[in-house]
Design a protein around this motif. Structure first.
Motif, mmCIF file in Angstrom:
data_model
loop_
_atom_site.group_PDB
_atom_site.id
_atom_site.type_symbol
_atom_site.label_atom_id
_atom_site.label_comp_id
_atom_site.label_asym_id
_atom_site.label_seq_id
_atom_site.Cartn_x
_atom_site.Cartn_y
_atom_site.Cartn_z
ATOM 1 N N ASP A 1 0.769 -1.186 -0.031
ATOM 2 C CA ASP A 1 -0.165 -0.126 0.069
ATOM 3 C C ASP A 1 0.998 1.135 0.013
ATOM 4 O O ASP A 1 1.488 1.701 1.043
ATOM 5 N N PHE A 2 1.031 1.925 -1.276
ATOM 6 C CA PHE A 2 1.960 3.135 -1.278
ATOM 7 C C PHE A 2 1.135 4.141 -1.788
ATOM 8 O O PHE A 2 0.077 3.968 -2.804
ATOM 9 N N ASN A 3 1.601 5.398 -1.547
ATOM 10 C CA ASN A 3 0.843 6.723 -2.108
ATOM 11 C C ASN A 3 -0.792 6.653 -2.209
ATOM 12 O O ASN A 3 -1.242 6.986 -3.097
ATOM 13 N N HIS A 4 -1.256 6.307 -0.913
ATOM 14 C CA HIS A 4 -2.883 6.112 -0.951
ATOM 15 C C HIS A 4 -3.476 7.533 -0.957
ATOM 16 O O HIS A 4 -2.880 8.327 -0.323
ATOM 17 N N PRO A 5 -4.478 7.763 -1.645
ATOM 18 C CA PRO A 5 -4.894 9.101 -1.788
ATOM 19 C C PRO A 5 -5.443 9.679 -0.457
ATOM 20 O O PRO A 5 -5.719 10.686 -0.386
ATOM 21 N N SER A 6 -5.555 8.970 0.564
ATOM 22 C CA SER A 6 -6.255 9.347 1.752
ATOM 23 C C SER A 6 -5.100 10.296 2.454
ATOM 24 O O SER A 6 -5.598 10.965 3.529
ATOM 25 N N GLY A 7 -3.942 10.279 2.084
ATOM 26 C CA GLY A 7 -2.872 10.733 2.761
ATOM 27 C C GLY A 7 -1.772 9.953 3.746
ATOM 28 O O GLY A 7 -1.114 10.340 4.312
ATOM 29 N N TRP A 8 -2.324 8.867 3.770
ATOM 30 C CA TRP A 8 -1.320 7.679 4.477
ATOM 31 C C TRP A 8 -1.641 6.387 3.931
ATOM 32 O O TRP A 8 -2.606 5.715 3.423
ATOM 33 N N SER A 9 -0.437 5.553 4.266
ATOM 34 C CA SER A 9 -0.363 4.350 3.383
ATOM 35 C C SER A 9 -0.105 3.265 4.408
ATOM 36 O O SER A 9 0.828 3.688 5.576
ATOM 37 N N MET A 10 -0.281 2.085 4.417
ATOM 38 C CA MET A 10 0.205 0.870 5.161
ATOM 39 C C MET A 10 1.420 0.298 4.748
ATOM 40 O O MET A 10 1.995 -0.496 5.749
ATOM 41 N N TYR A 11 1.767 0.776 3.766
ATOM 42 C CA TYR A 11 3.121 0.166 3.114
ATOM 43 C C TYR A 11 3.067 -1.425 3.228
ATOM 44 O O TYR A 11 2.092 -1.822 2.366
ATOM 45 N N HIS A 12 3.805 -1.914 3.708
ATOM 46 C CA HIS A 12 3.810 -3.648 3.815
ATOM 47 C C HIS A 12 3.243 -4.167 4.985
ATOM 48 O O HIS A 12 2.795 -5.195 5.140
ATOM 49 N N GLY A 13 2.647 -3.207 5.861
ATOM 50 C CA GLY A 13 1.852 -3.638 7.011
ATOM 51 C C GLY A 13 0.641 -4.027 7.029
ATOM 52 O O GLY A 13 -0.070 -3.478 6.188
ATOM 53 N N LYS A 14 0.150 -4.878 7.928
ATOM 54 C CA LYS A 14 -1.246 -5.277 7.812
ATOM 55 C C LYS A 14 -2.195 -4.771 8.757
ATOM 56 O O LYS A 14 -3.320 -4.635 8.662
ATOM 57 N N SER A 15 -1.381 -4.509 9.951
ATOM 58 C CA SER A 15 -2.153 -3.994 11.109
ATOM 59 C C SER A 15 -1.568 -2.692 11.487
ATOM 60 O O SER A 15 -2.356 -1.882 12.096
ATOM 61 N N ILE A 16 -0.360 -2.652 11.488
ATOM 62 C CA ILE A 16 0.525 -1.468 11.952
ATOM 63 C C ILE A 16 1.038 -1.296 10.737
ATOM 64 O O ILE A 16 1.754 -2.013 10.014
ATOM 65 N N PRO A 17 1.118 0.154 10.241
ATOM 66 C CA PRO A 17 1.805 0.224 9.024
ATOM 67 C C PRO A 17 3.350 0.331 9.266
ATOM 68 O O PRO A 17 3.897 0.416 10.123
ATOM 69 N N GLY A 18 3.991 -0.029 8.065
ATOM 70 C CA GLY A 18 5.538 -0.126 8.086
ATOM 71 C C GLY A 18 6.129 -1.074 7.012
ATOM 72 O O GLY A 18 5.166 -1.491 6.157
ATOM 73 N N PHE A 19 7.139 -1.771 7.612
ATOM 74 C CA PHE A 19 7.964 -2.953 6.643
ATOM 75 C C PHE A 19 8.329 -3.824 7.574
ATOM 76 O O PHE A 19 9.282 -3.754 8.258
ATOM 77 N N PRO A 20 7.560 -5.048 7.673
ATOM 78 C CA PRO A 20 7.727 -6.220 8.406
ATOM 79 C C PRO A 20 9.197 -6.728 7.957
ATOM 80 O O PRO A 20 9.632 -6.348 6.996
ATOM 81 N N ARG A 21 9.345 -7.709 8.548
ATOM 82 C CA ARG A 21 10.818 -8.417 8.445
ATOM 83 C C ARG A 21 11.062 -8.481 7.155
ATOM 84 O O ARG A 21 10.214 -9.242 6.121
ATOM 85 N N HIS A 22 12.425 -8.042 6.604
ATOM 86 C CA HIS A 22 13.030 -8.223 5.275
ATOM 87 C C HIS A 22 14.397 -8.010 5.101
ATOM 88 O O HIS A 22 14.913 -7.495 6.080
ATOM 89 N N PRO A 23 15.198 -8.708 4.106
ATOM 90 C CA PRO A 23 16.503 -8.825 4.032
ATOM 91 C C PRO A 23 17.138 -7.407 3.581
ATOM 92 O O PRO A 23 16.499 -6.880 2.671
#
Length: 330
Positions: free
Chosen positions: A42-64
């Motif tokens: 979820d990027f650049n959502h028109p609401s003015g906020w995005s979840m990115y890769h988060g599902k309940s809390i926005p952000g970027f969960p574990r990644h290498p």
């Protein structure tokens, strides 16, 4: 100006995030419907906020990551960090975090919405800086740069200048980068500066006094309408390639301006990148995938891939050697 920002070596990537999240819920996610958000990407959502890769809390969960470094510079809001080395932290509101991925690390960056009574604003930069071939397989490391320790010029009616890395005349030295960072090499001439300049004010970036061969200096005007840079009037958001051997003045014309400045010496090596892995050849990338499949870069010592710390937790850094730093919330 492109988003993410177009960068020159030694920088690989830079992006500016500004999200106006609603009040947080009991789980530190948004107290709002997620309908219409592309969950998981979820990027650049028109609401003015995005979840990115988060599902309940926005952000970027574990990644290498492998083969480069990340510098996360916060302005507003909070970031909760965990990684495969056992490091953890909460930082924000002017703090910065420097992570050398080296031979490989997993980490998570979540954006907890701590305010339950009103808006949660997240504003930050993430900057990727390359590592030379000789350092691509160093041990990974993590370091927090607290806002209180970053040299700055702050005037209620004048410019705000914050020095994250490098040297500027009239400023104390910022905290040292991690020991295996490219920025720890004197010849790298890395400079990272953020500017906020109100109407009626200006600031001049001094010329670099050494050898400028192979040195790039870029200014990213990410906030502002019309501004004057040196002798040119610039409209809107722009990336400007600056001459390092000349002073450059910045002044807003009709609205406050904000600028990110990145400077560094070209590493002068081939760059092959595939997502979160950076090498010098396609063979390097193939090996990174193989190593990650076999080792997961140390696994994951945390109970969740998207861990947010307790709401009541103050700013802190917990290092894998057991050291802990704690700072009050501003």
């Amino acid at each position: 100006m492109r988003f993410p920002f177009e960068c020159e070596s030694p920088f690989l990537f830079a992006v500016y995030h500004l999200d106006h999240y609603p009040a947080g819920n009991a789980e530190m996610g948004p107290e709002a419907s997620l309908r219409g958000h592309n969950m998981g990407a979820d990027f650049n959502h028109p609401s003015g906020w995005s979840m990115y890769h988060g599902k309940s809390i926005p952000g970027f969960p574990r990644h290498p990551h492998r083969g480069f470094e990340t510098i996360t510079v916060t302005r507003r809001g909070w970031v909760d960090h965990t990684d495969s080395l056992g490091n953890a932290g909460r930082f924000g509101c002017g703090d910065a975090q420097w992570m050398t991925a080296g031979k490989g690390i997993n980490h998570s960056e979540m954006f907890p919405l701590l305010n339950r009574e009103g808006e949660n604003v997240l504003e930050l930069f993430q900057i990727w800086i390359n590592l030379p071939k000789r350092s691509k397989m160093v041990e990974p490391s993590f370091k927090m740069f607290w806002a209180e320790d970053l040299p700055s010029l702050k005037d209620t009616s004048g410019p705000e200048v914050v020095l994250i890395a490098g040297h500027l005349p009239g400023f104390n030295a910022p905290p040292a980068p991690p020991p295996d960072s490219y920025a720890s090499e004197k010849s790298s001439d890395v400079l990272v500066v953020t500017l906020k300049i109100p109407l009626g004010s200006s600031w001049t970036l001094p010329a670099f006094t050494g050898d400028v061969k192979g040195l790039s200096r870029n200014a990213y005007i990410h906030t502002g309408q019309q501004s004057k840079v040196a002798d040119q009037v610039i409209s809107g958001q722009k990336r400007l390639k600056l001459r390092p051997d000349m002073d450059t003045s910045f002044a807003p014309v009709d609205a406050p301006m904000e600028v990110l400045i990145l400077q560094g010496s070209d590493i002068g090596e081939p760059v092959v990148q595939h997502g979160p892995f950076v090498g010098n050849s396609r063979e390097d990338i193939a090996k990174a995938f193989k190593d990650y499949q076999e080792s997961e870069f140390g696994g994951w010592p945390w109970p969740s891939d998207a861990l947010a710390h307790e709401r009541s937790q103050q700013r802190f850094a917990l290092y894998s050697d057991g050291r802990k730093e704690e700072k009050p919330m501003p």
